[in-house]
Scaffold this motif. Structure first.
Motif, PDB file in Angstrom:
ATOM      1  N   HIS A   1       0.844  -1.198   0.000  1.00 37.35           N
ATOM      2  CA  HIS A   1       0.000   0.000   0.000  1.00 37.35           C
ATOM      3  C   HIS A   1       0.880   1.249   0.000  1.00 37.35           C
ATOM      4  O   HIS A   1       0.645   2.180  -0.786  1.00 37.35           O
ATOM      5  CB  HIS A   1      -0.927  -0.015   1.217  1.00 37.35           C
ATOM      6  N   ALA A   2       1.894   1.274   0.855  1.00 34.34           N
ATOM      7  CA  ALA A   2       2.791   2.429   0.911  1.00 34.34           C
ATOM      8  C   ALA A   2       3.489   2.629  -0.433  1.00 34.34           C
ATOM      9  O   ALA A   2       3.640   3.763  -0.902  1.00 34.34           O
ATOM     10  CB  ALA A   2       3.811   2.254   2.029  1.00 34.34           C
ATOM     11  N   ARG A   3       3.882   1.554  -1.062  1.00 34.98           N
ATOM     12  CA  ARG A   3       4.527   1.642  -2.377  1.00 34.98           C
ATOM     13  C   ARG A   3       3.553   2.188  -3.418  1.00 34.98           C
ATOM     14  O   ARG A   3       3.925   3.029  -4.251  1.00 34.98           O
ATOM     15  CB  ARG A   3       5.045   0.274  -2.791  1.00 34.98           C
ATOM     16  N   ASP A   4       2.297   1.754  -3.374  1.00 37.97           N
ATOM     17  CA  ASP A   4       1.291   2.259  -4.309  1.00 37.97           C
ATOM     18  C   ASP A   4       1.028   3.749  -4.092  1.00 37.97           C
ATOM     19  O   ASP A   4       0.869   4.512  -5.051  1.00 37.97           O
ATOM     20  CB  ASP A   4      -0.015   1.480  -4.176  1.00 37.97           C
ATOM     21  N   VAL A   5       0.971   4.167  -2.824  1.00 35.32           N
ATOM     22  CA  VAL A   5       0.784   5.588  -2.519  1.00 35.32           C
ATOM     23  C   VAL A   5       1.976   6.386  -3.048  1.00 35.32           C
ATOM     24  O   VAL A   5       1.813   7.452  -3.646  1.00 35.32           O
ATOM     25  CB  VAL A   5       0.576   5.816  -1.009  1.00 35.32           C
ATOM     26  N   GLU A   6       3.171   5.859  -2.854  1.00 29.73           N
ATOM     27  CA  GLU A   6       4.369   6.538  -3.356  1.00 29.73           C
ATOM     28  C   GLU A   6       4.293   6.712  -4.877  1.00 29.73           C
ATOM     29  O   GLU A   6       4.584   7.780  -5.406  1.00 29.73           O
ATOM     30  CB  GLU A   6       5.617   5.758  -2.974  1.00 29.73           C
TER      31      GLU A   6
ATOM     32  N   ALA B   1       3.292  14.648  -8.504  1.00 21.59           N
ATOM     33  CA  ALA B   1       4.446  15.534  -8.322  1.00 21.59           C
ATOM     34  C   ALA B   1       5.039  15.922  -9.667  1.00 21.59           C
ATOM     35  O   ALA B   1       5.408  17.085  -9.884  1.00 21.59           O
ATOM     36  CB  ALA B   1       5.488  14.850  -7.446  1.00 21.59           C
ATOM     37  N   ARG B   2       5.118  14.973 -10.564  1.00 21.09           N
ATOM     38  CA  ARG B   2       5.666  15.270 -11.894  1.00 21.09           C
ATOM     39  C   ARG B   2       4.738  16.207 -12.668  1.00 21.09           C
ATOM     40  O   ARG B   2       5.203  17.121 -13.349  1.00 21.09           O
ATOM     41  CB  ARG B   2       5.918  13.984 -12.654  1.00 21.09           C
ATOM     42  N   LYS B   3       3.427  15.980 -12.553  1.00 24.92           N
ATOM     43  CA  LYS B   3       2.475  16.872 -13.226  1.00 24.92           C
ATOM     44  C   LYS B   3       2.568  18.290 -12.681  1.00 24.92           C
ATOM     45  O   LYS B   3       2.403  19.255 -13.414  1.00 24.92           O
ATOM     46  CB  LYS B   3       1.045  16.356 -13.057  1.00 24.92           C
ATOM     47  N   GLU B   4       2.803  18.405 -11.385  1.00 21.24           N
ATOM     48  CA  GLU B   4       2.894  19.716 -10.738  1.00 21.24           C
ATOM     49  C   GLU B   4       4.284  20.334 -10.863  1.00 21.24           C
ATOM     50  O   GLU B   4       4.507  21.439 -10.404  1.00 21.24           O
ATOM     51  CB  GLU B   4       2.508  19.604  -9.260  1.00 21.24           C
TER      52      GLU B   4
ATOM     53  N   ARG C   1       7.831  11.384  -1.210  1.00 20.11           N
ATOM     54  CA  ARG C   1       8.103   9.943  -1.169  1.00 20.11           C
ATOM     55  C   ARG C   1       8.292   9.485   0.273  1.00 20.11           C
ATOM     56  O   ARG C   1       7.817   8.413   0.663  1.00 20.11           O
ATOM     57  CB  ARG C   1       9.340   9.618  -2.000  1.00 20.11           C
ATOM     58  N   THR C   2       8.968  10.300   1.071  1.00 19.14           N
ATOM     59  CA  THR C   2       9.156   9.970   2.487  1.00 19.14           C
ATOM     60  C   THR C   2       7.807   9.893   3.194  1.00 19.14           C
ATOM     61  O   THR C   2       7.528   8.932   3.910  1.00 19.14           O
ATOM     62  CB  THR C   2      10.054  11.023   3.172  1.00 19.14           C
ATOM     63  N   GLY C   3       6.968  10.911   3.003  1.00 17.21           N
ATOM     64  CA  GLY C   3       5.652  10.918   3.630  1.00 17.21           C
ATOM     65  C   GLY C   3       4.796   9.749   3.202  1.00 17.21           C
ATOM     66  O   GLY C   3       4.091   9.137   4.015  1.00 17.21           O
ATOM     67  N   ALA C   4       4.850   9.426   1.909  1.00 17.79           N
ATOM     68  CA  ALA C   4       4.059   8.299   1.391  1.00 17.79           C
ATOM     69  C   ALA C   4       4.481   6.991   2.052  1.00 17.79           C
ATOM     70  O   ALA C   4       3.638   6.167   2.412  1.00 17.79           O
ATOM     71  CB  ALA C   4       4.220   8.204  -0.123  1.00 17.79           C
TER      72      ALA C   4
END
Length: 100
Positions: A12-17, A24-27, A38-41
């Motif tokens: 799940h954490a990997r999917d959120v990341e 992030a790339r879009k923004e 990535r750390t927070g995810a």
């Protein structure tokens, strides 16, 4: 109350990341902000196994302690803790901008 939340695990954490990286790339976020996302995810559900109640507070406290040990600066830690707390139900993020 959901009796089994088996999806709150490493996968799940990997999917959120992966999801936050797409946004992030879009923004067009900076490399540092992407690193912090990535750390927070990875840490947002760190302590979910203990229980659903106050999961975010426990994960945020863990992140604060561990990130200090890893020599993140106070501003970086504050951002990651804010991201983790923004996942508390009902979700109420204050901003998309990480420079809060």
């Amino acid at each position: 109350e959901m009796p089994k939340l088996v999806y709150h695990n490493y996968l799940h954490a990997r999917d959120v990341e992966k999801a936050v990286l797409r946004y992030a790339r879009k923004e067009k976020l900076s490399d540092e902000d992407i690193f912090l996302l990535r750390t927070g995810a990875k840490l947002h559900d760190w302590d979910f196994i203990v229980g659903r109640e106050d999961n975010e507070e426990r994960a945020a406290a863990f992140a604060e302690e561990e990130l200090k040990a890893l020599q993140y600066n106070e501003n970086q830690i504050s951002k990651v803790v804010g991201m983790i707390m923004a996942t508390k139900w009902p979700q109420n993020p204050k901003t998309l901008n990480l420079h809060i």
